[in-house]
Write a protein that holds these residues in place. Structure first.
Motif, mmCIF file in Angstrom:
data_model
loop_
_atom_site.group_PDB
_atom_site.id
_atom_site.type_symbol
_atom_site.label_atom_id
_atom_site.label_comp_id
_atom_site.label_asym_id
_atom_site.label_seq_id
_atom_site.Cartn_x
_atom_site.Cartn_y
_atom_site.Cartn_z
ATOM 1 N N HIS A 119 -9.591 7.551 -2.399
ATOM 2 C CA HIS A 119 -9.241 8.767 -2.244
ATOM 3 C C HIS A 119 -10.231 9.296 -1.147
ATOM 4 O O HIS A 119 -11.606 9.011 -1.488
ATOM 5 C CB HIS A 119 -9.407 9.373 -3.582
ATOM 6 N N SER A 160 -7.525 1.740 -5.514
ATOM 7 C CA SER A 160 -7.391 3.102 -5.675
ATOM 8 C C SER A 160 -8.298 3.846 -4.737
ATOM 9 O O SER A 160 -9.303 3.865 -5.067
ATOM 10 C CB SER A 160 -7.170 3.893 -6.971
ATOM 11 N N ASP A 162 -6.993 -2.613 0.004
ATOM 12 C CA ASP A 162 -7.798 -3.623 -0.653
ATOM 13 C C ASP A 162 -8.587 -4.620 -0.059
ATOM 14 O O ASP A 162 -9.896 -4.884 -0.282
ATOM 15 C CB ASP A 162 -7.003 -4.557 -1.568
ATOM 16 N N THR A 198 -6.192 -4.773 -7.393
ATOM 17 C CA THR A 198 -5.410 -3.356 -7.521
ATOM 18 C C THR A 198 -6.602 -2.486 -6.881
ATOM 19 O O THR A 198 -7.737 -2.600 -7.297
ATOM 20 C CB THR A 198 -4.889 -2.965 -8.872
ATOM 21 N N HIS A 226 -4.692 10.206 -0.377
ATOM 22 C CA HIS A 226 -4.994 8.996 -1.673
ATOM 23 C C HIS A 226 -3.940 7.945 -1.324
ATOM 24 O O HIS A 226 -2.877 7.911 -1.241
ATOM 25 C CB HIS A 226 -4.358 9.914 -2.922
ATOM 26 N N THR A 227 -4.518 6.535 -1.604
ATOM 27 C CA THR A 227 -3.862 5.392 -1.249
ATOM 28 C C THR A 227 -4.041 4.435 -2.700
ATOM 29 O O THR A 227 -5.150 4.329 -3.074
ATOM 30 C CB THR A 227 -4.770 4.681 -0.174
ATOM 31 N N ILE A 228 -2.975 4.022 -2.939
ATOM 32 C CA ILE A 228 -3.042 3.001 -4.121
ATOM 33 C C ILE A 228 -2.429 1.512 -3.453
ATOM 34 O O ILE A 228 -1.420 1.492 -2.890
ATOM 35 C CB ILE A 228 -2.095 3.376 -5.209
ATOM 36 N N SER A 229 -3.242 0.595 -3.557
ATOM 37 C CA SER A 229 -2.990 -0.869 -3.292
ATOM 38 C C SER A 229 -3.002 -1.820 -4.089
ATOM 39 O O SER A 229 -3.568 -1.880 -5.274
ATOM 40 C CB SER A 229 -3.916 -1.208 -2.081
ATOM 41 N N SER A 230 -2.166 -2.865 -4.099
ATOM 42 C CA SER A 230 -2.038 -3.882 -4.902
ATOM 43 C C SER A 230 -1.949 -5.147 -4.304
ATOM 44 O O SER A 230 -1.178 -5.262 -3.390
ATOM 45 C CB SER A 230 -0.820 -3.835 -6.041
ATOM 46 N N ASN A 258 -13.713 5.204 -4.270
ATOM 47 C CA ASN A 258 -12.903 3.988 -4.080
ATOM 48 C C ASN A 258 -13.101 3.186 -5.379
ATOM 49 O O ASN A 258 -14.270 2.900 -5.860
ATOM 50 C CB ASN A 258 -13.213 2.913 -3.021
ATOM 51 N N THR A 299 0.722 -1.176 0.192
ATOM 52 C CA THR A 299 -0.074 -0.002 -0.076
ATOM 53 C C THR A 299 0.976 1.131 0.206
ATOM 54 O O THR A 299 1.687 1.272 0.675
ATOM 55 C CB THR A 299 -1.056 0.194 0.996
#
Length: 709
Positions: A279, A277, A484, A275, A258-262, A321, A219
């Motif tokens: 916010h 995103s 996620d 994946t 803002h968070t980006i996860s995989s 989201n 993350t």
């Protein structure tokens, strides 16, 4: 957001993080003058029946610091940039003179950072709040008393703090003004806390035996914050015996995250990727007005006092989201509009009767109204159009009424001092999902005996009972997704917890303390992870009531003068905790050690160098295990004349990883987040016109722990 969750678990859930402080003799007031031989003329620490009093002016380590820095080495206090606790109990109430500070968390700590040590006379630490304080002041009380100067004039300070690092930026301009003329005293405080960027990266490994699958994810988050603090106080002396005052506080803020996860999922004959995103934008408004009226009944110190507060707090959070799967043909996109609104009114009428300098009685009553409203509205993205999704909508409100009566007696004879009190509170709650009433008694008693005439050697015993009511945020049942497969949610079924604690402490030579204590908490409120039965791969960070906690600790600290220009403070605490998660479960017992050390070098020409070290071993809270924490913070401070002061410090210097492990039936998760070093620079300018004076403070009686997250 993910890092904030981890940080909250590491600090606000800590069962007992204890620190302390000691002392020294007098030094010259100006750092630019070479320190003379340290001669102890009076104990730096003084023990009263219910509190420890630290004489800040007599402490050589206090020079060129602020209130936040001083609390990091105050007896029994654990202070970070986000929280305060006394002997491990959170929910501490802070007073500046007679005024309760209506802030909590990082907002409170940033405000304390604007109060210079040169303006502080004493710091009082009350581990067991007396009957005159709310029963849910379970974390104790800290009173910061300013130097008493009261002559016509203008006094103030202004400054700028800047924190810069590869992953973090922060700016904090502030100004404090005070003016006294005739019977009028006016004060103004303003500050701005801006975070252009605060980034982090965390990694997670989750095993789910129920589904025979494993998940590995990462993350990446970035947060931008703008926070304002404005305070205006007006105080007027009606007569020689009557005083009244008003204070207005306004604290707006806005945060964008803002968070980006995989995440990679693998199981029996299955491999897939997810994946996401996420916010969100949070807007926060807090307005408070406080009114005081004081009437001096006689010349002995007897006083009739009325304190009233009104707080309006509004929080709005918009979220968008998006999740997508390599093994599903469609993506999931939704947005929410979450709102919280609080109206809180309190009024307290008390009478303090002083019979003798060593004897007084305090009686009073208090009424509190908490009007709470929460709502959440959802929309799904279908064919490029946002459509209402009332299935997950939520709206509720309730009123909580608390009526309290209290009385306390404070006395002394010879070397003996004691204080005892009793408080009764009746609580009535009415609402859509909250409907209950209860009445509880809260006794407390403290007694101390000075082994010497000067009081630098003493022994004290204390007992108290407190309640911890769930915070408004922990009761909010709105579900929020932060990664996620990670969510946060409150628990509207939380019950208050009750703690009985007893402690024995020794003061030695006015600079060393040794404390031991034992406490039992019924239905403790704990933050923990739970799995969703319908979707086992999802973990929810929530709150719940455990069955019972038992805690025993022993603590010692000391202040050592290695030379006339080199001083050191150390603190060691060992805690044994037994946790019982459910009524049918057995106790889970473990111990851990905490170590704190601070050293200061007082060099010529007003130069002060200090290094602080904080360490505690692995510990467990509920079903969450927190790995060892180690931090070293060096600071260089210098005065330039009588007006300018500059400081430079480093935070997260070791750049260690914060690690937590969560285990429960069917799953286990390990999370690791690396910290990154940043440099903090502060510049302060102090000024005055005419003769200096002490700004009168407005007293408040709010319980800010209910607003904590």
């Amino acid at each position: 957001m993910r890092r904030q969750i981890i940080f909250t678990l590491m600090l606000s859930s800590c069962i007992s993080l204890v620190s302390a402080r000691e002392n020294k003799g007098n030094v010259t007031d100006t750092l630019g003058t070479r320190l003379q031989e340290l001669v102890v003329k009076a104990p730096l620490i003084r023990r009263e029946a219910d509190r420890i009093v630290v004489n800040v002016a007599a402490d050589p380590l206090s020079a060129n610091k602020n209130a936040r820095d001083l609390l990091k080495t105050a007896p029994g206090v654990w202070a970070t940039d986000d929280m305060l606790s006394i002997y491990g109990q959170s929910g501490v109430s802070v007073y500046i003179d007679d005024r309760k500070v209506n802030m909590s968390g990082s907002q409170l700590m940033k405000y304390l950072g604007t109060i210079r040590s040169a303006s502080i006379a004493t710091i009082e630490i009350i581990p067991q709040a007396g009957a005159e304080y709310s029963a849910d002041a379970a974390g104790g009380v800290i009173i910061i008393k300013l130097r008493r100067k009261r002559i016509e004039g203008l006094d103030g300070s202004a400054g700028l703090g800047v924190t810069a690092g590869e992953y973090k930026g922060w700016i904090n301009p502030f100004i404090n003004l005070g003016m006294h003329t005739g019977r009028w005293t006016v004060s103004f405080n303003g500050s701005l806390n801006g975070t252009p960027s605060d980034r982090y990266t965390s990694h997670e490994e989750t095993g789910n035996t129920a589904l025979s699958q494993e998940m590995r994810g990462s993350t990446h988050g970035d947060e931008k914050t703008l926070q304002e603090n404005i305070s205006l106080g007006i105080f007027y002396e009606l007569t020689e015996r009557d005083k009244t005052g008003l204070q207005f506080d306004y604290n707006p803020s806005q945060t964008n995250r803002h968070t980006i996860s995989s995440t990679e999922t693998s199981g029996q004959n299955f491999i897939g990727n997810t994946t996401g995103s996420y916010h969100n934008r949070e807007r926060f408004h807090n307005f408070n007005v406080a009114f005081n009226w004081l009437h001096d009944v006689d010349d002995k110190g007897s006083v009739l006092k009325l304190i009233s507060n009104y707080t309006y707090q509004k929080q709005r959070m918009d979220e968008v989201n998006l999740m997508s799967w390599s093994y599903l043909p469609e993506d999931s996109a939704y947005r929410t509009d979450n709102g919280n609104r609080y109206n809180v009114f309190t009024t307290d009428l008390s009478f303090l009767k002083v019979f003798h300098p060593n004897w007084n009685i305090n009686v009073g009553g208090k009424y509190t109204l908490n009007d709470v409203s929460n709502n959440s509205y959802h929309q799904l993205l279908e064919e490029d159009r946002w459509c209402a999704n009332p299935r997950f909508d939520y709206a509720t409100s309730y009123d909580e009424n608390i009526i309290a009566l209290y009385a306390s007696v404070n006395g002394g004879a010879g070397r003996w001092k004691f204080k005892a009190g009793l408080r009764g509170e009746y609580t009535l709650c009415r609402g859509e999902e909250a409907d209950y009433r209860r009445f509880d008694f809260f006794p407390n008693a403290n007694i101390s005996y000075s082994l010497t005439e000067r009081g630098d050697y003493s022994v004290s015993i204390g007992y108290g009972r407190n309640i911890r009511r769930p915070s408004f945020q922990s009761l909010n049942p709105v579900v929020r997704q932060v990664a996620d497969y990670t969510y946060t949610v409150g628990n509207i079924n939380l019950k208050p917890s009750f703690t009985d604690r007893i402690s024995v402490d020794f003061l030695l030579a006015g600079r060393y303390t040794v404390v031991t204590g034992y406490s039992i908490t019924d239905k403790p409120i704990r933050q923990m992870f739970v799995s969703n039965p319908d979707y086992p791969e999802r973990l929810y960070l929530t709150w719940d009531n455990e069955s019972k906690d038992r805690n025993f600790f022993i603590h010692g600290d000391g202040f050592i003068s290695l030379t006339e220009w080199w001083n050191m403070y150390t603190s060691v605490t060992y805690m044994v905790t037994s946790q019982k998660i459910s009524d049918t479960a057995s106790y889970d017992t473990f111990g851990y050690l905490q170590f704190i050390a601070s050293t200061g070098f007082f060099l010529p020409k007003g130069l002060n160098i200090s290094v602080s070290c904080f360490y505690n071993t692995r510990m467990k809270i509920g079903n969450i295990t927190i790995y060892p924490i180690l931090n070293i913070e060096p600071t260089i401070q210098k005065d330039f004349g009588k007006h300018w002061s500059v400081s430079v410090s480093a935070e997260d210097m070791l750049q260690r990883r914060s690690k937590i492990r969560t285990e429960s039936a069917g799953y286990k998760r390990f999370t690791s987040t690396k910290s990154h070093m940043a440099v903090r620079v502060g510049v302060t300018y102090k000024f005055n016109s005419g003769k200096a004076f002490r700004t009168t403070r407005i007293e408040k009686n709010m319980d800010n722990s209910r607003f904590s997250k």
